[in-house]
Design an enzyme around this catalytic site. Structure first.
Site, PDB file in Angstrom:
ATOM      1  N   LYS A   1      38.773  44.928  38.731  1.00 24.54           N
ATOM      2  CA  LYS A   1      39.463  44.184  39.791  1.00 24.54           C
ATOM      3  C   LYS A   1      39.097  42.710  39.707  1.00 24.54           C
ATOM      4  CE  LYS A   1      36.466  42.794  42.129  1.00 24.54           C
ATOM      5  NZ  LYS A   1      35.156  42.165  42.077  1.00 24.54           N
TER       6      LYS A   1
ATOM      7  N   TYR B   1      38.926  44.131  47.850  1.00 27.33           N
ATOM      8  CA  TYR B   1      38.360  45.340  48.476  1.00 27.33           C
ATOM      9  C   TYR B   1      38.805  45.446  49.938  1.00 27.33           C
ATOM     10  CZ  TYR B   1      34.966  45.904  44.646  1.00 27.33           C
ATOM     11  OH  TYR B   1      34.361  46.104  43.441  1.00 27.33           O
TER      12      TYR B   1
HETATM   13  P1  NAD Z   1      29.707  38.488  34.051  1.00 26.05           P
HETATM   14  O1  NAD Z   1      29.784  37.013  34.087  1.00 26.05           O
HETATM   15  O2  NAD Z   1      28.366  39.105  34.284  1.00 26.05           O
HETATM   16  O3  NAD Z   1      30.256  39.041  32.673  1.00 26.05           O
HETATM   17  C1  NAD Z   1      31.423  38.537  32.053  1.00 26.05           C
HETATM   18  C2  NAD Z   1      31.386  38.820  30.575  1.00 26.05           C
HETATM   19  O4  NAD Z   1      32.522  38.202  29.975  1.00 26.05           O
HETATM   20  C3  NAD Z   1      30.137  38.258  29.880  1.00 26.05           C
HETATM   21  O5  NAD Z   1      29.663  39.183  28.952  1.00 26.05           O
HETATM   22  C4  NAD Z   1      30.654  37.027  29.171  1.00 26.05           C
HETATM   23  O6  NAD Z   1      29.937  36.753  27.987  1.00 26.05           O
HETATM   24  C5  NAD Z   1      32.093  37.445  28.844  1.00 26.05           C
HETATM   25  N1  NAD Z   1      32.972  36.295  28.650  1.00 26.05           N
HETATM   26  C6  NAD Z   1      33.868  36.163  27.660  1.00 26.05           C
HETATM   27  N2  NAD Z   1      34.509  34.997  27.747  1.00 26.05           N
HETATM   28  C7  NAD Z   1      34.012  34.360  28.802  1.00 26.05           C
HETATM   29  C8  NAD Z   1      34.262  33.085  29.390  1.00 26.05           C
HETATM   30  N3  NAD Z   1      35.194  32.251  28.910  1.00 26.05           N
HETATM   31  N4  NAD Z   1      33.547  32.743  30.478  1.00 26.05           N
HETATM   32  C9  NAD Z   1      32.641  33.576  31.017  1.00 26.05           C
HETATM   33  N5  NAD Z   1      32.354  34.810  30.489  1.00 26.05           N
HETATM   34  C10 NAD Z   1      33.028  35.181  29.392  1.00 26.05           C
HETATM   35  O7  NAD Z   1      30.759  39.023  35.104  1.00 26.05           O
HETATM   36  P2  NAD Z   1      30.801  40.467  35.773  1.00 26.05           P
HETATM   37  O8  NAD Z   1      30.118  40.424  37.084  1.00 26.05           O
HETATM   38  O9  NAD Z   1      30.378  41.494  34.805  1.00 26.05           O
HETATM   39  O10 NAD Z   1      32.378  40.608  36.095  1.00 26.05           O
HETATM   40  C11 NAD Z   1      33.313  40.983  35.096  1.00 26.05           C
HETATM   41  C12 NAD Z   1      34.519  41.652  35.770  1.00 26.05           C
HETATM   42  O11 NAD Z   1      34.069  42.814  36.459  1.00 26.05           O
HETATM   43  C13 NAD Z   1      35.216  40.781  36.804  1.00 26.05           C
HETATM   44  O12 NAD Z   1      36.597  40.966  36.736  1.00 26.05           O
HETATM   45  C14 NAD Z   1      34.690  41.297  38.133  1.00 26.05           C
HETATM   46  O13 NAD Z   1      35.596  41.118  39.196  1.00 26.05           O
HETATM   47  C15 NAD Z   1      34.468  42.760  37.828  1.00 26.05           C
HETATM   48  N6  NAD Z   1      33.397  43.371  38.650  1.00 26.05           N
HETATM   49  C16 NAD Z   1      33.653  44.552  39.246  1.00 26.05           C
HETATM   50  C17 NAD Z   1      32.675  45.158  40.029  1.00 26.05           C
HETATM   51  C18 NAD Z   1      32.944  46.470  40.687  1.00 26.05           C
HETATM   52  O14 NAD Z   1      32.138  46.922  41.482  1.00 26.05           O
HETATM   53  N7  NAD Z   1      34.032  47.146  40.358  1.00 26.05           N
HETATM   54  C19 NAD Z   1      31.431  44.539  40.193  1.00 26.05           C
HETATM   55  C20 NAD Z   1      31.207  43.333  39.544  1.00 26.05           C
HETATM   56  C21 NAD Z   1      32.191  42.746  38.768  1.00 26.05           C
END
Ligand code: NAD
Length: 361
Positions: A128, A213
């Site tokens: 999401k 959410y």
């Molecule tokens: P994060 O920043 O921890 O991870 C993002 C990943 O994408 C990293 O590994 C990063 O290296 C990579 N990436 C590739 N290109 C990038 C760029 N240009 N800039 C930044 N990162 C880049 O983020 P996250 O918290 O893991 O979130 C990722 C997705 O998951 C989002 O869409 C977020 O909304 C979703 N999410 C969902 C839940 C849930 O409970 N369902 C919880 C957290 C995050």
């Protein structure tokens, strides 16, 4: 009358037992082979929690960082030939060791990797919010229909017992029709360098990240689609340097066809995590409601007690059961659900930008 024993049995849950999805068809014996795309914070939570999955295994990894790929490969036992970077990702097409791609990248990248996964003939789960706007969601849905692959949303709360109870109490009108809801989620976000604060990567502020959410909860409690919204951006904060590109907070109201109303806030300025529903003959609520738990819930009659489950494993198995059985994933976890939420998000931003005008969804 609430019969929670029947409810828990229908969820396929038993205290102390692994999650087993309850389906009307036989569960397959094979496991779904999953590749994770984007090895960030949430991907790590998903990967670690997959240990409790009965129907999925991690067989592939995709990252732009060779160091991360190498360390994840060792931790999760993934062979080198199943590891890809963003350039050679499309070669996944010829890899029979990968059935499904789970896109866990910054929001602006969801569409591109979904389209590439569909072109590669792989099923996929998208985190999401599904995309940056409803138009892009439709493009993604069309691409997977054309490629005959399945698209599921990473909506873990559709498998979580307390939230499922909220849905049941609302949709079954256990306390009469729901008239008023409040659904809000927020936390203090102080990292201006995080992609969530960059509009090109996030598509927006807390509404995109957390508001989805709140919209989901109002939709699954009422069982209705919002007709119209009115929205207001929150005031500029004491830390304007954090919010140059995105809103710091946003509040909006949703009107439903039955006349029910929902008031919601998503914010990066303070902690809030709750949902509340008032019906003709009582109320039900949760707080915490949306984060990873442990959750607390009650009705006007009693406290609610359900098992704390592994939400990610439950979600993975809940989706895998359908894909392995070659059956369409239910609509409430499909791309259509992500699209409906994005339509509301688009309307909320439109209203807030117009100074709070009522906007039809
Ligand atoms: P994060 O920043 O921890 O991870 C993002 C990943 O994408 C990293 O590994 C990063 O290296 C990579 N990436 C590739 N290109 C990038 C760029 N240009 N800039 C930044 N990162 C880049 O983020 P996250 O918290 O893991 O979130 C990722 C997705 O998951 C989002 O869409 C977020 O909304 C979703 N999410 C969902 C839940 C849930 O409970 N369902 C919880 C957290 C995050």
């Amino acid at each position: 009358m609430i019969d929670r024993r029947v409810f828990i049995k229908n969820l396929g849950l038993a205290l102390g037992a692994a999650y087993i999805p309850h389906t009307s068809f036989a569960l397959p014996s094979a496991k779904l082979k999953v590749a994770l795309v984007g090895l960030g914070r949430y991907a790590k939570i998903v990967a670690d929690n997959m240990k409790d999955s009965g129907l999925c295994e991690i067989t592939g990894l995709v990252s732009g960082s060779p160091e991360k790929l190498s360390s994840w490969q060792k931790t999760y036992g993934v062979p080198s030939e199943n590891c890809y970077n963003y350039e050679n990702f499309d070669n996944i097409k010829s890899n029979s060791q990968i059935d499904l791609v789970y896109v866990i990248l910054p929001n602006s990248m969801h569409k591109e990797y979904t389209l590439r996964a569909a072109n590669a003939g792989k099923h996929f789960i998208v985190e999401k919010p599904m995309a940056l706007n409803a138009h892009d969601c439709l493009e993604m849905i069309n691409a997977c229909n054309k490629a005959r692959v399945q698209l599921a949303m990473g909506y873990r709360l559709h498998f979580e017992p307390y939230n499922l109870e909220m849905k049941r109490l609302g949709q079954d009108k256990v306390f009469g029709p729901v008239r008023h809801m409040e659904t809000s989620l927020g936390y203090d976000s102080a990292d201006a360098n995080n992609w969530r604060h960059k509009i090109a990567l996030s598509g927006g502020g807390p509404l995109m990240n957390l508001g989805v959410y709140c919209i989901q909860a109002a939709r699954y409690i009422s069982g209705e689609e919002p007709l119209a919204v009115s929205a207001q951006f929150g005031p500029k904060t004491a830390k304007p340097e954090l919010f140059k590109e995105i809103e710091a907070s946003i509040t909006w109201q949703m009107e439903f066809p039955s006349g029910a109303l929902c008031n919601s806030t998503s914010t990066y300025m303070s902690s809030i995590d709750r949902l509340y529903a008032s019906a003709d003959n009582g109320f039900f609520e949760m707080s915490p409601a949306i984060s990873y738990g442990p959750f607390k819930g009650r009705t006007h009659i009693e406290e609610l007690h359900f098992p704390e489950i592994n939400q990610q494993a439950a979600q993975m198995d809940g989706i895998a059961a359908y894909i392995l059985a070659k059956k369409p994933v239910p609509s409430h976890i499909s791309g259509q659900e992500g699209y409906m939420d994005m339509k509301v998000i688009d309307a909320v931003y439109k209203s807030a930008k117009s100074g709070g005008k009522r906007v039809r969804v």
